[in-house]
Scaffold this active site. Structure first.
Site, PDB file in Angstrom:
ATOM      1  N   ASP A   1     -57.687  72.734 -46.401  1.00  0.00           N
ATOM      2  CA  ASP A   1     -57.980  73.860 -45.508  1.00  0.00           C
ATOM      3  C   ASP A   1     -56.781  74.788 -45.372  1.00  0.00           C
ATOM      4  O   ASP A   1     -55.680  74.499 -45.876  1.00  0.00           O
ATOM      5  CB  ASP A   1     -58.434  73.346 -44.122  1.00  0.00           C
ATOM      6  CG  ASP A   1     -57.699  72.077 -43.684  1.00  0.00           C
ATOM      7  OD1 ASP A   1     -56.544  71.878 -44.122  1.00  0.00           O
ATOM      8  OD2 ASP A   1     -58.259  71.288 -42.914  1.00  0.00           O
TER       9      ASP A   1
ATOM     10  N   ASP B   1     -60.923  65.010 -32.097  1.00  0.00           N
ATOM     11  CA  ASP B   1     -62.341  65.286 -31.827  1.00  0.00           C
ATOM     12  C   ASP B   1     -63.231  64.846 -32.988  1.00  0.00           C
ATOM     13  O   ASP B   1     -64.414  65.161 -33.019  1.00  0.00           O
ATOM     14  CB  ASP B   1     -62.549  66.777 -31.502  1.00  0.00           C
ATOM     15  CG  ASP B   1     -62.275  67.701 -32.700  1.00  0.00           C
ATOM     16  OD1 ASP B   1     -61.894  67.205 -33.789  1.00  0.00           O
ATOM     17  OD2 ASP B   1     -62.453  68.925 -32.553  1.00  0.00           O
TER      18      ASP B   1
ATOM     19  N   HIS C   1     -62.873  65.642 -36.260  1.00  0.00           N
ATOM     20  CA  HIS C   1     -63.002  66.516 -37.437  1.00  0.00           C
ATOM     21  C   HIS C   1     -62.295  65.915 -38.656  1.00  0.00           C
ATOM     22  O   HIS C   1     -61.310  65.203 -38.524  1.00  0.00           O
ATOM     23  CB  HIS C   1     -62.493  67.939 -37.154  1.00  0.00           C
ATOM     24  CG  HIS C   1     -61.021  68.080 -36.963  1.00  0.00           C
ATOM     25  ND1 HIS C   1     -60.448  68.700 -35.881  1.00  0.00           N
ATOM     26  CD2 HIS C   1     -59.956  67.697 -37.729  1.00  0.00           C
ATOM     27  CE1 HIS C   1     -59.135  68.692 -35.992  1.00  0.00           C
ATOM     28  NE2 HIS C   1     -58.812  68.089 -37.105  1.00  0.00           N
TER      29      HIS C   1
ATOM     30  N   GLU D   1     -65.397  70.872 -37.658  1.00  0.00           N
ATOM     31  CA  GLU D   1     -65.469  70.474 -36.258  1.00  0.00           C
ATOM     32  C   GLU D   1     -66.838  69.854 -35.962  1.00  0.00           C
ATOM     33  O   GLU D   1     -67.776  69.994 -36.773  1.00  0.00           O
ATOM     34  CB  GLU D   1     -65.214  71.699 -35.368  1.00  0.00           C
ATOM     35  CG  GLU D   1     -63.831  72.332 -35.556  1.00  0.00           C
ATOM     36  CD  GLU D   1     -62.677  71.500 -34.954  1.00  0.00           C
ATOM     37  OE1 GLU D   1     -62.831  70.279 -34.769  1.00  0.00           O
ATOM     38  OE2 GLU D   1     -61.613  72.093 -34.675  1.00  0.00           O
TER      39      GLU D   1
HETATM   40  C1  F6R Z   1     -55.394  68.909 -42.235  1.00  0.00           C
HETATM   41  C2  F6R Z   1     -56.735  68.590 -41.766  1.00  0.00           C
HETATM   42  C3  F6R Z   1     -57.012  67.956 -40.447  1.00  0.00           C
HETATM   43  C4  F6R Z   1     -55.965  66.941 -40.019  1.00  0.00           C
HETATM   44  C5  F6R Z   1     -56.268  66.447 -38.616  1.00  0.00           C
HETATM   45  C6  F6R Z   1     -55.238  65.460 -38.121  1.00  0.00           C
HETATM   46  O1  F6R Z   1     -55.436  69.450 -43.528  1.00  0.00           O
HETATM   47  O2  F6R Z   1     -57.629  68.884 -42.468  1.00  0.00           O
HETATM   48  O3  F6R Z   1     -58.262  67.330 -40.508  1.00  0.00           O
HETATM   49  O4  F6R Z   1     -55.945  65.883 -40.922  1.00  0.00           O
HETATM   50  O5  F6R Z   1     -56.301  67.537 -37.748  1.00  0.00           O
HETATM   51  O6  F6R Z   1     -54.024  66.108 -37.952  1.00  0.00           O
HETATM   52  P1  F6R Z   1     -52.678  65.285 -37.759  1.00  0.00           P
HETATM   53  O7  F6R Z   1     -52.488  64.530 -39.011  1.00  0.00           O
HETATM   54  O8  F6R Z   1     -51.611  66.319 -37.566  1.00  0.00           O
HETATM   55  O9  F6R Z   1     -52.899  64.411 -36.581  1.00  0.00           O
END
Ligand code: F6R
Length: 267
Positions: A68, A137, A139, A144
């Site tokens: 992303d 959450d 995702h 989301e």
């Molecule tokens: C990042 C992504 C998100 C993260 C998630 C967890 O490319 O796609 O799904 O993996 O937000 O973030 P962290 O690892 O910072 O807790």
């Protein structure tokens, strides 16, 4: 069922994930990696930077697709995922920059950026191993809650919870509300895109991830918990620390299965 591996630390998880990636690259030098950003995959990238060249050989043919990108950050912004992937993955591992793709988050051409990205993934032969984190959450990518299981790369609106969670990366830019500096929109691979990868490796650390991990691994398969798509995938490995495993009903069974895995079984 996903294989669930509960380890003492993020470092140990990074070593195991790196083992799987190194084996893949040794077998297929132009392997296609799906690259997550955020804090979770950092121990994997650190282990790869330390060991991959010595153990897998030449990495210059490895290809990669980020999950992303934020929408509308200037190209040189240090928290754009293009910048993060360059800093955390491409440079330390010595990958070839043109081989590593990040969705185009520039407002110019955003209408076609998702389709372009999907075409590039297909042209590369698909993702061999997708590294995933998970949001508090639920995702995965930036899909989301409520995201379609069939979704492909497209623009999404981040939840306020995700913007608050990610405010820590934008501390230098924060003035008012902690999350104000975090963009509201992103472009993300869809759940359908992620499901096409040949091997999913989902990592999670810390108590804040426990509920999302339990919902993904053991909860009902529902768009309300995007991480639950892993239950639809034939080859998912979940590598988590004890704190992230705290809400799993079958944790003892996962430990038992890992301790007693057949000698030939690799992640
Ligand atoms: C990042 C992504 C998100 C993260 C998630 C967890 O490319 O796609 O799904 O993996 O937000 O973030 P962290 O690892 O910072 O807790």
């Amino acid at each position: 069922m996903a294989e669930v591996v509960i380890v003492p630390s993020a470092e140990e998880a990074g070593r195991l994930a790196a083992d799987a990636i190194i084996r893949l690259i040794a077998r297929k030098p132009n392997a296609v990696l799906g690259l997550a950003t955020g804090s979770t995959p950092l121990s994997t990238y650190a282990a790869l930077a330390e060991r991959a060249t010595a153990e897998a050989g030449d990495l210059t043919h490895v290809r990669g697709f980020a999950l992303d990108e934020y929408l509308g950050l200037p190209a040189d912004h240090p928290e754009s995922y293009r910048a993060v992937i360059t800093r955390e993955v491409v440079e330390p591992l010595g990958l070839t920059p043109p081989n590593i793709h990040v969705p185009n988050g520039s407002p110019d051409g955003i209408e076609t950026a998702g389709d372009d990205y999907e075409r590039a993934i297909v042209a590369a032969g698909g993702v061999d191993l997708q590294i995933l984190g998970i949001g508090t959450d639920g995702h995965v990518g930036f899909n989301e809650p409520g995201s379609s299981f069939a979704s492909l790369t497209r623009v999404k609106t981040l939840t306020e919870q995700t913007r608050r969670d990610n405010a820590r990366f934008f501390a230098a830019q924060n003035a008012g509300e902690a999350s104000d500096a975090v963009p509201m929109h992103c472009i993300t691979q869809g759940l359908g895109t992620i499901l096409r990868a040949r091997h999913l490796v989902l990592l999670a650390f810390g108590a804040a991830k426990a509920a999302a991990v339990a919902a993904a691994v053991e909860g009902p398969v529902t768009a309300s918990q995007p991480g639950s798509i892993i239950q639809l995938h034939p080859h998912t490995t979940v590598i988590i620390d004890e704190a992230a495993a705290a809400d799993l009903a079958n944790a003892d069974y996962y430990r038992h299965a890992w301790l007693n895995r057949p000698a030939w079984q690799q992640l």
